[in-house]
Structures are given as structure tokens and as C-alpha cells.
Design a protein around this motif. Structure first.
Motif, PDB file in Angstrom:
ATOM      1  N   UNK A  22       0.822  -1.201   0.000  1.00  0.00           N
ATOM      2  CA  UNK A  22       0.000   0.000   0.000  1.00  0.00           C
ATOM      3  C   UNK A  22       0.859   1.255   0.000  1.00  0.00           C
ATOM      4  N   UNK A  23       1.963   1.206   0.716  1.00  0.00           N
ATOM      5  CA  UNK A  23       2.774   2.396   0.901  1.00  0.00           C
ATOM      6  C   UNK A  23       4.230   1.995   1.072  1.00  0.00           C
ATOM      7  N   UNK A  24       5.108   2.531   0.242  1.00  0.00           N
ATOM      8  CA  UNK A  24       6.546   2.321   0.374  1.00  0.00           C
ATOM      9  C   UNK A  24       7.219   3.676   0.544  1.00  0.00           C
ATOM     10  N   UNK A  25       8.367   3.670   1.183  1.00  0.00           N
ATOM     11  CA  UNK A  25       9.105   4.912   1.439  1.00  0.00           C
ATOM     12  C   UNK A  25      10.278   5.033   0.464  1.00  0.00           C
ATOM     13  N   UNK A  45       5.399  -2.507   3.994  1.00  0.00           N
ATOM     14  CA  UNK A  45       5.170  -3.853   3.459  1.00  0.00           C
ATOM     15  C   UNK A  45       6.510  -4.514   3.134  1.00  0.00           C
ATOM     16  N   UNK A  46       6.591  -5.817   3.294  1.00  0.00           N
ATOM     17  CA  UNK A  46       7.844  -6.533   3.060  1.00  0.00           C
ATOM     18  C   UNK A  46       8.296  -6.485   1.605  1.00  0.00           C
ATOM     19  N   UNK A  47       7.409  -6.150   0.668  1.00  0.00           N
ATOM     20  CA  UNK A  47       7.783  -6.066  -0.738  1.00  0.00           C
ATOM     21  C   UNK A  47       8.373  -4.708  -1.116  1.00  0.00           C
ATOM     22  N   UNK A  48       8.390  -3.773  -0.207  1.00  0.00           N
ATOM     23  CA  UNK A  48       8.993  -2.468  -0.487  1.00  0.00           C
ATOM     24  C   UNK A  48      10.508  -2.645  -0.632  1.00  0.00           C
ATOM     25  N   UNK A  49      11.121  -1.828  -1.470  1.00  0.00           N
ATOM     26  CA  UNK A  49      12.549  -1.981  -1.745  1.00  0.00           C
ATOM     27  C   UNK A  49      13.426  -1.670  -0.536  1.00  0.00           C
ATOM     28  N   UNK A  64      11.184   6.515   8.209  1.00  0.00           N
ATOM     29  CA  UNK A  64      12.472   6.345   8.868  1.00  0.00           C
ATOM     30  C   UNK A  64      12.954   4.935   8.548  1.00  0.00           C
ATOM     31  N   UNK A  65      14.213   4.803   8.169  1.00  0.00           N
ATOM     32  CA  UNK A  65      14.753   3.477   7.858  1.00  0.00           C
ATOM     33  C   UNK A  65      14.700   2.581   9.089  1.00  0.00           C
ATOM     34  N   UNK A  66      14.482   1.289   8.866  1.00  0.00           N
ATOM     35  CA  UNK A  66      14.380   0.338   9.974  1.00  0.00           C
ATOM     36  C   UNK A  66      15.709   0.101  10.662  1.00  0.00           C
TER      37      UNK A  66
END
Length: 80
Positions: A22-25, A45-49, A64-66
Motif C-alpha cells: 500500500x505504501x513504500x518509502x 510492506x515486506x515487498x517495499x525496496x 524512517x529506515x528500519x
């Protein structure tokens, strides 16, 4: 034959839309956000780059990066 192709195409589009994030950063906030300003924090989401946290503040959403330790701590503490 055209109907079959159209049906398969529509199903493929629907399946892709259901399983997509739904939402990627793509742009990240580098500074620490005070705990008092955090309304909520969720993982992308786990599919985000790039794995990230989406942090909601009273004014806006920030990514914010994990890898940010303070964000990890806030995420874990929120779950309690």
C-alpha cells in the motif's frame, strides 16, 4: 477467445493489486522524533525496496529506515 484473454488479464491485474504494498518509502527523515510527537508507528510492506517505519505525527507522516535504533525501540515499545 477474446473474452478469455480479457478475463485472464483482469484477474492478473486484480491479483497484482491485492498483493502489492500500500505504501513504500523513498525519502527518509534522518533526525530522531521525540516520543511525545509519535502518534503511531508501522512497518512498511515486506515487498517495499527499503524496509522502513512509517511514523505518524500530529502534523504529517514520516519515513524512517528500519536500521534506526531509536525507531526500532519505539516500534517495540508501541506493541506493549
Amino acid at each position: 477467445m477474446k473474452t478469455l484473454s480479457l478475463t485472464v488479464g483482469l484477474l492478473l491485474v486484480l491479483f497484482t493489486a491485492v498483493n502489492s504494498p500500500d505504501f513504500c518509502c523513498f525519502h527518509f527523515f534522518d533526525k530522531r522524533i521525540p516520543k511525545a510527537n509519535i502518534v503511531s508507528i508501522v512497518k512498511t510492506h515486506r515487498q517495499c525496496s527499503t524496509p522502513a517505519f512509517v511514523i505518524k505525527t500530529p502534523r504529517r507522516l514520516l519515513c524512517v529506515k528500519q536500521t534506526a535504533e531509536w525507531a526500532k525501540e519505539q516500534f517495540v515499545n508501541q506493541k506493549r
